[in-house]
Design an enzyme around this catalytic site. Structure first.
Site, mmCIF file in Angstrom:
data_model
loop_
_atom_site.group_PDB
_atom_site.id
_atom_site.type_symbol
_atom_site.label_atom_id
_atom_site.label_comp_id
_atom_site.label_asym_id
_atom_site.label_seq_id
_atom_site.Cartn_x
_atom_site.Cartn_y
_atom_site.Cartn_z
ATOM 1 N N LYS A 53 -2.084 -2.959 0.546
ATOM 2 C CA LYS A 53 -1.024 -3.368 1.485
ATOM 3 C C LYS A 53 -1.555 -3.533 2.908
ATOM 4 O O LYS A 53 -1.067 -4.368 3.666
ATOM 5 C CB LYS A 53 0.134 -2.358 1.449
ATOM 6 C CG LYS A 53 0.934 -2.444 0.148
ATOM 7 C CD LYS A 53 1.937 -1.310 0.011
ATOM 8 C CE LYS A 53 2.798 -1.500 -1.227
ATOM 9 N NZ LYS A 53 3.428 -0.301 -1.727
ATOM 10 N N TYR A 99 2.029 -10.016 -5.295
ATOM 11 C CA TYR A 99 2.009 -8.595 -4.918
ATOM 12 C C TYR A 99 1.347 -7.739 -6.008
ATOM 13 O O TYR A 99 0.468 -6.909 -5.725
ATOM 14 C CB TYR A 99 3.444 -8.121 -4.648
ATOM 15 C CG TYR A 99 3.577 -6.626 -4.550
ATOM 16 C CD1 TYR A 99 3.041 -5.933 -3.459
ATOM 17 C CD2 TYR A 99 4.207 -5.886 -5.552
ATOM 18 C CE1 TYR A 99 3.131 -4.550 -3.387
ATOM 19 C CE2 TYR A 99 4.300 -4.508 -5.485
ATOM 20 C CZ TYR A 99 3.760 -3.850 -4.403
ATOM 21 O OH TYR A 99 3.834 -2.482 -4.335
ATOM 22 N N VAL A 128 -1.020 4.680 -5.767
ATOM 23 C CA VAL A 128 -0.656 5.545 -6.901
ATOM 24 C C VAL A 128 -1.742 5.652 -7.971
ATOM 25 O O VAL A 128 -1.641 6.471 -8.878
ATOM 26 C CB VAL A 128 0.667 5.133 -7.596
ATOM 27 C CG1 VAL A 128 1.875 5.480 -6.759
ATOM 28 C CG2 VAL A 128 0.657 3.680 -7.997
ATOM 29 N N TYR A 136 2.835 7.263 2.454
ATOM 30 C CA TYR A 136 4.217 7.270 1.971
ATOM 31 C C TYR A 136 5.064 8.221 2.811
ATOM 32 O O TYR A 136 4.825 8.370 4.004
ATOM 33 C CB TYR A 136 4.294 7.673 0.483
ATOM 34 C CG TYR A 136 3.351 6.926 -0.412
ATOM 35 C CD1 TYR A 136 3.339 5.535 -0.447
ATOM 36 C CD2 TYR A 136 2.465 7.605 -1.236
ATOM 37 C CE1 TYR A 136 2.480 4.848 -1.288
ATOM 38 C CE2 TYR A 136 1.612 6.918 -2.082
ATOM 39 C CZ TYR A 136 1.622 5.539 -2.098
ATOM 40 O OH TYR A 136 0.775 4.874 -2.929
ATOM 41 N N SER A 182 -1.447 0.588 -3.687
ATOM 42 C CA SER A 182 -0.900 0.373 -2.342
ATOM 43 C C SER A 182 -1.936 0.294 -1.231
ATOM 44 O O SER A 182 -1.585 -0.082 -0.113
ATOM 45 C CB SER A 182 0.116 1.468 -2.008
ATOM 46 O OG SER A 182 1.311 1.203 -2.687
HETATM 47 N N1 GLN Z 1 1.961 -1.489 -7.739
HETATM 48 C C1 GLN Z 1 2.620 -0.287 -7.350
HETATM 49 C C2 GLN Z 1 4.113 -0.513 -7.268
HETATM 50 O O1 GLN Z 1 4.525 -1.512 -6.778
HETATM 51 C C3 GLN Z 1 2.065 0.183 -6.045
HETATM 52 C C4 GLN Z 1 2.725 1.408 -5.574
HETATM 53 C C5 GLN Z 1 1.840 2.385 -4.879
HETATM 54 O O2 GLN Z 1 0.611 2.435 -4.978
HETATM 55 N N2 GLN Z 1 2.534 3.226 -4.185
HETATM 56 O O3 GLN Z 1 4.901 0.266 -7.689
#
Ligand code: GLN
Length: 306
Positions: free
Chosen positions: A62, A185, A252, A234, A59
């Site tokens: 992003k 993505y 994550v 988050y 993430s």
């Molecule tokens: N690729 C992961 C997902 O879409 C990214 C999520 C994350 O890092 N929170 O679930």
């Protein structure tokens, strides 16, 4: 041992309190004991721990995808597709997609990031991914590659993200078809980096993009930092802002970037970028040792900037 090393050692013990992400099979293979930190100022870099490890951005990407899309279309156009409001829900939550005019709440949750993936410049999946990797490469000063094992593993277990993408499409918030948005993505989430690359990325924000080849509108950088403060960690973003007080973004994989606009940490002075890798994560999805490290670092070096 100096104060910084002590904070590192103390935080490293917390890896035992977290668990590696298990919902993506390829991430479940990570070693939860690892913990690496890189701190970068204009003149020095300090590295602590397992700094040769590579891992995927997840993430953290992003923030970059948002900047590339917003730079290209302009903020006003982007805001038709994604808002900049925090949710308090988990990153892959689907629950609010039928409220708020069906618009994703922000680009830091999966719904918003999948919409952003569909808005990236380029006609094809390849060009869209490249728009982000090129921008990132200009910041960190080296080529990056996609970890295909992680990408395929995610693509094959993407039921939640696919469900989100279909809802987005049904409501007119996807500019490409579902599979292309998902592929873009998930490839972006699977970009491979090390902790020093993360520090360079954080340093980009710490200097507001100055002295970097990657050109980004100042207003877009400001919004990216605001999004990191309000939504970057988050549904623990409120607590992170309250007790640590730095713009930050986690993934994550156990990656975190944290931005110090002006501080003093041992021999580092002025703008400082912090990169962290600690794959043992908590329930929310943040590196347990990483949060512990930043908590003590912010306190001991008086970095709280809000
Ligand atoms: N690729 C992961 C997902 O879409 C990214 C999520 C994350 O890092 N929170 O679930």
């Amino acid at each position: 041992m100096n104060k910084l090393q002590m904070i590192y050692e103390q935080a490293k013990q917390r890896t035992a309190n977290g668990q590696v992400a298990s919902y993506i099979p390829a991430l479940a293979a990570a070693n939860g004991d690892l913990f690496a930190v890189s701190l970068l100022s204009a003149e020095h870099e300090i590295e602590l721990g397992d700094c040769t490890e590579t891992f995927t951005l997840q993430s953290v990407v992003k923030v970059i995808s948002f900047m590339v899309a917003a730079n290209y279309h302009g903020i006003e156009e982007i805001m038709h597709y994604v808002d900049v409001e925090p949710t308090g829900d988990s990153f892959n939550s689907i629950v609010r997609l039928e409220s708020h005019n069906n618009k994703p709440f922000n680009p830091m949750i999966n719904a918003g990031a999948i919409t952003i993936a569909s808005l990236l410049p380029g006609e094809t999946m390849f060009e869209k991914v490249k728009s982000v990797t090129t921008f990132l490469e200009q910041i960190i000063g080296k080529k990056v590659h996609i970890n295909n094992e992680v990408y395929f593993s995610e693509y094959q277990s993407a039921d939640y993200n696919r469900a989100i993408a279909y809802i987005l499409q049904a409501n007119g918030f996807l500019k490409s078809d579902v599979e292309e948005a998902l592929q873009v993505y998930l490839q972006l989430c699977s970009i491979s980096v090390d902790v020093s690359d993360l520090a360079k990325l954080a340093f980009y924000f710490a200097t507001n993009g100055k002295e970097s080849e990657a050109i980004c509108n100042k207003g877009v950088i400001n919004i990216a930092k605001a999004l990191m403060i309000t939504c970057g960690m988050y549904n623990a973003s409120g607590k992170f802002a309250a007790f640590i007080g730095l713009p930050a973004k986690s993934g994550v994989s156990g990656a975190i970037i944290a931005v110090v606009r002006n501080g003093e940490i041992e021999q580092l002075q002025g703008p400082i970028g912090i990169g962290i890798y600690g794959p043992a994560i908590d329930q929310v999805g943040n590196s347990v040792a990483g949060i512990e490290f930043l908590m003590h670092l912010s306190k001991e070096y008086d970095l709280f900037c809000l």
